[in-house]
Design an enzyme around this catalytic site. Structure first.
Site, PDB file in Angstrom:
ATOM      1  N   GLN A   1      21.023  31.462  51.361  1.00 42.05           N
ATOM      2  CA  GLN A   1      21.790  32.221  50.376  1.00 42.05           C
ATOM      3  C   GLN A   1      21.069  33.530  50.054  1.00 42.05           C
ATOM      4  O   GLN A   1      19.893  33.536  49.729  1.00 42.05           O
ATOM      5  CB  GLN A   1      21.992  31.383  49.110  1.00 42.05           C
ATOM      6  CG  GLN A   1      22.865  32.044  48.073  1.00 42.05           C
ATOM      7  CD  GLN A   1      24.288  32.290  48.566  1.00 42.05           C
ATOM      8  OE1 GLN A   1      24.887  31.439  49.207  1.00 42.05           O
ATOM      9  NE2 GLN A   1      24.829  33.450  48.279  1.00 42.05           N
TER      10      GLN A   1
ATOM     11  N   LYS B   1      30.351  26.574  47.881  1.00 43.42           N
ATOM     12  CA  LYS B   1      30.261  26.173  49.286  1.00 43.42           C
ATOM     13  C   LYS B   1      30.132  24.654  49.406  1.00 43.42           C
ATOM     14  O   LYS B   1      30.751  24.035  50.274  1.00 43.42           O
ATOM     15  CB  LYS B   1      29.081  26.890  49.956  1.00 43.42           C
ATOM     16  CG  LYS B   1      29.304  28.395  50.065  1.00 43.42           C
ATOM     17  CD  LYS B   1      28.066  29.180  50.472  1.00 43.42           C
ATOM     18  CE  LYS B   1      28.347  30.677  50.305  1.00 43.42           C
ATOM     19  NZ  LYS B   1      27.233  31.526  50.773  1.00 43.42           N
TER      20      LYS B   1
ATOM     21  N   ASP C   1      26.449  31.947  58.977  1.00 47.05           N
ATOM     22  CA  ASP C   1      26.881  33.228  58.419  1.00 47.05           C
ATOM     23  C   ASP C   1      27.079  34.303  59.482  1.00 47.05           C
ATOM     24  O   ASP C   1      27.506  35.413  59.172  1.00 47.05           O
ATOM     25  CB  ASP C   1      25.863  33.727  57.377  1.00 47.05           C
ATOM     26  CG  ASP C   1      26.165  33.211  55.976  1.00 47.05           C
ATOM     27  OD1 ASP C   1      27.300  32.744  55.750  1.00 47.05           O
ATOM     28  OD2 ASP C   1      25.273  33.286  55.112  1.00 47.05           O
TER      29      ASP C   1
HETATM   30  C1  BQF Z   1      36.968  34.303  44.064  1.00 46.64           C
HETATM   31  C2  BQF Z   1      28.756  37.073  47.634  1.00 46.64           C
HETATM   32  C3  BQF Z   1      28.039  39.275  46.998  1.00 46.64           C
HETATM   33  C4  BQF Z   1      26.731  38.962  47.357  1.00 46.64           C
HETATM   34  C5  BQF Z   1      26.421  37.726  47.867  1.00 46.64           C
HETATM   35  C6  BQF Z   1      35.598  32.766  45.464  1.00 46.64           C
HETATM   36  C7  BQF Z   1      33.331  33.319  46.035  1.00 46.64           C
HETATM   37  C8  BQF Z   1      33.431  34.469  45.274  1.00 46.64           C
HETATM   38  C9  BQF Z   1      34.609  34.793  44.638  1.00 46.64           C
HETATM   39  C10 BQF Z   1      32.085  32.983  46.752  1.00 46.64           C
HETATM   40  C11 BQF Z   1      29.760  36.029  47.774  1.00 46.64           C
HETATM   41  C12 BQF Z   1      31.188  36.284  47.414  1.00 46.64           C
HETATM   42  C13 BQF Z   1      29.377  34.779  48.236  1.00 46.64           C
HETATM   43  C14 BQF Z   1      35.687  33.940  44.717  1.00 46.64           C
HETATM   44  C15 BQF Z   1      30.322  33.619  48.331  1.00 46.64           C
HETATM   45  C16 BQF Z   1      32.097  35.197  47.930  1.00 46.64           C
HETATM   46  O1  BQF Z   1      37.720  33.404  43.661  1.00 46.64           O
HETATM   47  O2  BQF Z   1      37.267  35.503  44.012  1.00 46.64           O
HETATM   48  C17 BQF Z   1      34.418  32.458  46.115  1.00 46.64           C
HETATM   49  O3  BQF Z   1      31.557  31.909  46.579  1.00 46.64           O
HETATM   50  N1  BQF Z   1      31.539  33.884  47.643  1.00 46.64           N
HETATM   51  C18 BQF Z   1      28.011  34.571  48.606  1.00 46.64           C
HETATM   52  O4  BQF Z   1      27.635  33.495  49.021  1.00 46.64           O
HETATM   53  O5  BQF Z   1      27.131  35.565  48.494  1.00 46.64           O
HETATM   54  C19 BQF Z   1      27.440  36.793  48.005  1.00 46.64           C
HETATM   55  C20 BQF Z   1      29.042  38.342  47.139  1.00 46.64           C
END
Ligand code: BQF
Length: 299
Positions: free
Chosen positions: A99, A55, A122
């Site tokens: 987060q 992020k 969010d």
């Molecule tokens: C990719 C998330 C589960 C629980 C809490 C790119 C992200 C992930 C994958 C990413 C996620 C999932 C995020 C890919 C943020 C998505 O290339 O496939 C980016 O940073 N995410 C989160 O903040 O909390 C989570 C999944």
């Protein structure tokens, strides 16, 4: 040779959105507003640290100022709430997020409730969730919004389609159903939500024109659960151990990709599908929140 599905490139579509965000950020800066996103990360969950870095990097690539607060796992709920209050009052911060998951002693719902709804990057504050349910404008949660954008921009508008969502979380399943069932452009879908207590799950998923897997169980969706020619969206991002990787892990989706791709019309990969879209929509929300401050000041 069986025909195989189109692979929906979430990374490429997210990059298109980054390009739009860069333009929107430049416009805001020309009007004296520097969009700012605050991120609050408590504890040392390795996946959370990766997500927060993603992020932070995305903000850097699009001209958004990021304020990342990394706090030790021992941080109390009270201290987090005090920080949220400061960020609510900080005019440089147009949007913020905490987060997930937060360490156990901290009640995540209480923390999200403390965020001003107009700064809720969010879209998880009850006010924004309520607006979504009622079809009113507000900040929309990033993953559901990312799934909708991914479908529309890859040529699979959900309007009139039967969308079956497997998973009923507050983060994905429930808000995605609310978003796609709305009487609105790029929505107007017929939506079914399934979950762990659903009877005859496969019979229902086989009816889906668009199948969204969001239950967080690696490779749960098998080819026999998918209708020939369906569009399959994989929201799963579970870390599984993989000794062949330098990092020691890989990301696993909720779909048995190699078999389902032989049956589907289109499918999202993991990584590189929904994940990048989630981050892209976070940037869009930050711009939206920053733009709203302009409108509040100038009428
Ligand atoms: C990719 C998330 C589960 C629980 C809490 C790119 C992200 C992930 C994958 C990413 C996620 C999932 C995020 C890919 C943020 C998505 O290339 O496939 C980016 O940073 N995410 C989160 O903040 O909390 C989570 C999944």
């Amino acid at each position: 040779m069986p025909k195989t599905a189109k692979i929906i490139d979430g990374k490429k579509i997210a990059e298109e959105i980054y390009e739009e965000v860069r333009r929107e950020v430049a416009e805001l800066k020309a009007q004296g507003v520097e969009p700012g996103l605050a991120v609050v990360l408590v504890g040392d969950d390795p996946a959370s640290h990766v997500y927060v870095r993603n992020k932070e990097r995305a903000c850097g690539e699009t001209g958004i100022t990021s304020f990342v607060h990394r706090l030790p796992a021992s941080t109390s709920e009270k201290e987090v709430l005090r920080l949220i209050d400061e960020l609510n009052a900080d005019p440089r911060v147009h949007a913020m997020l905490v987060q997930s998951p937060m360490p156990d002693p901290i009640n995540e719902n209480r923390v999200v409730n403390a965020i001003l709804p107009e700064k809720d990057a969010d879209g998880l504050h009850p006010v924004n969730m309520g607006k979504l349910l009622m079809g009113e404008p507000g900040l929309i949660s990033c993953t559901p919004h990312g799934v909708q954008e991914l479908l529309v921009r890859s040529g699979f508008d959900p309007a009139g389609k039967h969308v079956v969502i497997v998973g009923r979380s507050n983060l994905v399943g429930k808000p995605l159903a609310a978003l796609l069932v709305q009487k609105a452009p790029h929505a107007n879908a017929t939506v079914t939500i399934c979950h762990s207590r659903t009877k005859k799950l496969a019979a229902i998923t086989q009816e889906a024109d668009i199948l969204v897997a969001a239950m967080g169980q690696p490779e749960f969706i098998k080819a026999r659960m998918v209708k020939e020619g369906a569009v399959v969206i994989d929201v799963g991002t579970t870390r599984v151990a993989d000794s062949t990787r330098k990092s020691g892990y890989r990301l696993a989706g909720d779909v048995d990709f190699e078999r389902v791709r032989l049956k589907a019309r289109a499918i999202t990969p993991v990584p590189g599908g929904v994940g990048p879209m989630t981050v892209a929509m976070l940037l869009k929300n930050t711009v939206q929140a920053a733009r709203a401050t302009l409108q509040r000041h100038c009428g």
